[in-house]
Design a protein around this motif. Structure first.
Motif, short mmCIF file in Angstrom:
data_model
loop_
_atom_site.label_atom_id
_atom_site.label_comp_id
_atom_site.label_asym_id
_atom_site.label_seq_id
_atom_site.Cartn_x
_atom_site.Cartn_y
_atom_site.Cartn_z
N ASP A 118 11.95 28.06 -14.04
CA ASP A 118 10.55 27.85 -13.65
C ASP A 118 10.52 27.13 -12.30
O ASP A 118 10.27 25.93 -12.22
N PRO A 119 10.76 27.84 -11.20
CA PRO A 119 10.82 27.22 -9.88
C PRO A 119 9.54 26.48 -9.50
O PRO A 119 9.58 25.51 -8.74
N ALA A 120 8.40 26.91 -10.00
CA ALA A 120 7.13 26.30 -9.61
C ALA A 120 7.05 24.83 -10.02
O ALA A 120 6.28 24.06 -9.42
N VAL A 121 7.82 24.43 -11.02
CA VAL A 121 7.74 23.07 -11.51
C VAL A 121 8.21 22.05 -10.45
O VAL A 121 7.84 20.88 -10.49
N TYR A 122 8.99 22.51 -9.48
CA TYR A 122 9.52 21.60 -8.45
C TYR A 122 8.59 21.46 -7.26
O TYR A 122 8.81 20.61 -6.40
N GLY A 123 7.55 22.28 -7.18
CA GLY A 123 6.60 22.18 -6.10
C GLY A 123 7.27 22.27 -4.73
O GLY A 123 8.11 23.14 -4.48
N GLU A 124 6.91 21.35 -3.83
CA GLU A 124 7.46 21.31 -2.48
C GLU A 124 8.61 20.32 -2.35
O GLU A 124 9.06 20.01 -1.25
N ASP A 125 9.10 19.80 -3.49
CA ASP A 125 10.18 18.81 -3.45
C ASP A 125 11.45 19.41 -2.85
O ASP A 125 11.77 20.59 -3.07
N TYR A 126 12.17 18.58 -2.08
CA TYR A 126 13.50 18.97 -1.63
C TYR A 126 14.48 18.66 -2.76
O TYR A 126 14.41 17.60 -3.40
N LEU A 127 15.41 19.59 -2.99
CA LEU A 127 16.26 19.50 -4.18
C LEU A 127 17.73 19.36 -3.84
O LEU A 127 18.23 19.96 -2.89
N ARG A 128 18.41 18.59 -4.66
CA ARG A 128 19.87 18.56 -4.70
C ARG A 128 20.26 19.06 -6.09
O ARG A 128 19.88 18.46 -7.10
N ILE A 138 0.86 -1.18 0.00
CA ILE A 138 0.00 0.00 0.00
C ILE A 138 0.89 1.23 0.00
O ILE A 138 1.69 1.43 0.93
N PRO A 139 0.81 2.07 -1.02
CA PRO A 139 1.70 3.24 -1.12
C PRO A 139 1.50 4.22 0.04
O PRO A 139 0.40 4.41 0.53
N VAL A 140 2.61 4.82 0.46
CA VAL A 140 2.59 5.91 1.43
C VAL A 140 3.05 7.16 0.68
O VAL A 140 4.17 7.21 0.16
N THR A 141 2.20 8.16 0.63
CA THR A 141 2.44 9.31 -0.25
C THR A 141 2.69 10.62 0.49
O THR A 141 2.96 11.64 -0.14
N ALA A 142 2.63 10.60 1.83
CA ALA A 142 2.70 11.86 2.57
C ALA A 142 4.09 12.49 2.58
O ALA A 142 4.22 13.70 2.74
N GLY A 143 5.13 11.68 2.43
CA GLY A 143 6.48 12.22 2.47
C GLY A 143 6.80 13.09 1.28
O GLY A 143 6.29 12.89 0.17
N ARG A 144 7.66 14.08 1.50
CA ARG A 144 8.06 14.97 0.39
C ARG A 144 9.05 14.26 -0.51
O ARG A 144 9.91 13.50 -0.06
N ARG A 145 8.93 14.54 -1.79
CA ARG A 145 9.82 13.93 -2.77
C ARG A 145 11.20 14.58 -2.70
O ARG A 145 11.32 15.79 -2.50
N LEU A 146 12.26 13.77 -2.85
CA LEU A 146 13.62 14.26 -2.96
C LEU A 146 14.05 14.12 -4.42
O LEU A 146 13.84 13.08 -5.04
N ARG A 147 14.66 15.18 -4.97
CA ARG A 147 15.03 15.16 -6.39
C ARG A 147 16.42 15.73 -6.58
O ARG A 147 16.79 16.73 -5.95
N THR A 148 17.18 15.11 -7.48
CA THR A 148 18.45 15.66 -7.92
C THR A 148 18.25 16.20 -9.33
O THR A 148 17.82 15.46 -10.22
N ILE A 149 18.53 17.48 -9.52
CA ILE A 149 18.34 18.09 -10.83
C ILE A 149 19.66 18.72 -11.27
O ILE A 149 20.45 19.19 -10.45
N GLU A 150 19.88 18.74 -12.56
CA GLU A 150 21.17 19.16 -13.11
C GLU A 150 20.96 20.21 -14.20
O GLU A 150 20.01 20.12 -14.99
#
Length: 389
Positions: free
Chosen positions: A294-304, A273-285
């Motif tokens: 376009d900062p809005a495209v990342y939403g609330e994701d934490y970024l590297r 059963i998926p758990v979806t409440a956690g914030r996504r972590l993303r590495t972008i280059e």
């Protein structure tokens, strides 16, 4: 009967200094809702409730509140200590927790002294036996003298044999008229790391084959590895994985809890059963211009961020102004230079303490397995006590 298998909550974990307690509260609320919504008989938590051995009052308050909410729904709550938890402290609260219907196991014990938790499922009145095995440090498996004298392969054998002996004792209490479950916090040989585990307490002498689990077990609920996975064995052996991304190494993991249905004499049925409440972590280059277009495209994701241009004075400030959820900024090796990089890391592989120590030994001409084994032992002691010192 039905039960939920979860593990590796790591409540109190911060990421690059960012407090994540509100996010963790959301994850635990979702797990509670899943348990209640599926009318489970029990929730099994396979270790690492906390990020460290001395959790803050807020972290403890969140965990205790969650456990009480589950228990108030007439759900059997059974949990064990992981390598991040302080088992002795969990044991100290065991009498109070038992009164609340929360069954805590901070230290390993034989079956005759409470190493198997038995109860009746509320929905079916079936008997359930849960053999509980909290995390066992290598120092409990191999005495310091043996670490010095033995080869690494001998030490592996000693740890392997200890776990076998403990499990043989615990599973000897299994009965044919019950649902028999093993819950343990350990590394199975061949298991895949999630990305945020402590390497010193996951590899080296710390892995055991899944063949040690008996065929009589309806289900083996494991914690420690943060990636959801099934380990091939004679019985169902599963890691539920962490219910949210603990670190950037886990950004591509799937986060779930395992809903298990089992009856005496019937194979277990497992549903993720998926758990979806956690914030996504993303590495972008990309370049600064590309990343901030376009900062809005990342939403609330934490970024590297991995920057593909040479650094300049004020680059970090420019990036953080546009992307306040950027927790780490690196310069791609192809663009790294010695100037204007204050506060920005170069994108170099991170070595474990064991690898760094091995490099040092090689540089000074030392090649002795006993020295390596002693370092591993001392590092284990340090990583378990740092949070308390």
């Amino acid at each position: 009967m039905k039960f939920l298998h979860t593990s590796d909550w790591h409540v109190g974990k911060t990421l690059k200094g960012r407090n994540r307690l509100e996010e963790q509260a959301g994850v635990l609320r979702e797990i509670t809702q899943i348990a209640v919504g599926n009318d489970v008989d029990a929730v099994l938590i396979a270790g690492d409730l906390y990020e460290n051995a001395a959790p803050t009052a807020d972290a403890q308050r969140l965990v205790v509140r969650t456990l009480l909410q589950l228990a108030k729904q007439d759900i059997e709550v059974v949990l064990i200590a992981g390598n991040h938890d302080h088992g002795a402290t969990l044991e100290a609260y065991k009498p109070l927790m038992d009164i609340a219907g929360i069954h805590v196991y901070g230290q390993a014990r034989p079956a005759a002294k409470g190493g198997v938790h038995s109860f009746r499922a509320k929905s079916t009145d079936e008997r359930v036996n849960v053999a509980v095995l909290p995390f066992l440090s290598q120092r409990y498996a191999v005495r310091a003298a043996e670490i010095i004298a033995n080869t690494p392969s001998q030490n592996v054998g000693a740890y392997d044999q200890l776990i076998r002996d403990v499990l043989d004792n615990l599973t000897g209490a299994f009965t044919s008229d019950a649902v028999n479950i093993v819950m343990a916090h350990l590394t199975c040989t061949g298991g895949v790391f999630g990305g945020g585990e402590r390497a010193a307490q996951s590899i080296m002498e710390y892995h055991v084959p899944a063949a040690i689990f008996p065929v009589e077990a309806h289900y083996v609920a494991l914690g420690h590895l943060h990636r959801r996975q099934t380990i091939p064995a004679a019985c169902p052996v599963h890691y539920s994985g962490s219910p949210y991304a603990i670190d950037f190494g886990e950004q591509n993991n799937t986060h779930v809890v395992c809903l298990v249905e089992a009856s005496p004499g019937t194979p277990a049925k497992i549903t993720d059963i998926p758990v979806t409440a956690g914030r996504r972590l993303r590495t972008i280059e990309g370049t600064v211009a590309q990343l901030t277009a376009d900062p809005a495209v990342y939403g609330e994701d934490y970024l590297r961020l991995v920057i593909t241009q040479p650094a300049y004075a004020g680059m970090r400030d420019d990036l953080l102004e546009a992307l306040p959820n950027a927790l780490e900024i690196r310069i791609h090796p192809d663009h790294a230079s010695t100037g204007a990089t204050a506060g920005i890391a170069t994108h170099q592989p991170t070595k474990t303490p064991a690898q760094l120590f091995s490099d040092y030994c090689h540089s000074v001409g030392v090649s002795d397995d006993r020295v390596t084994a002693l370092f591993n032992h001392l590092h284990d002691d340090l990583t378990r006590s740092t949070a308390r010192s």
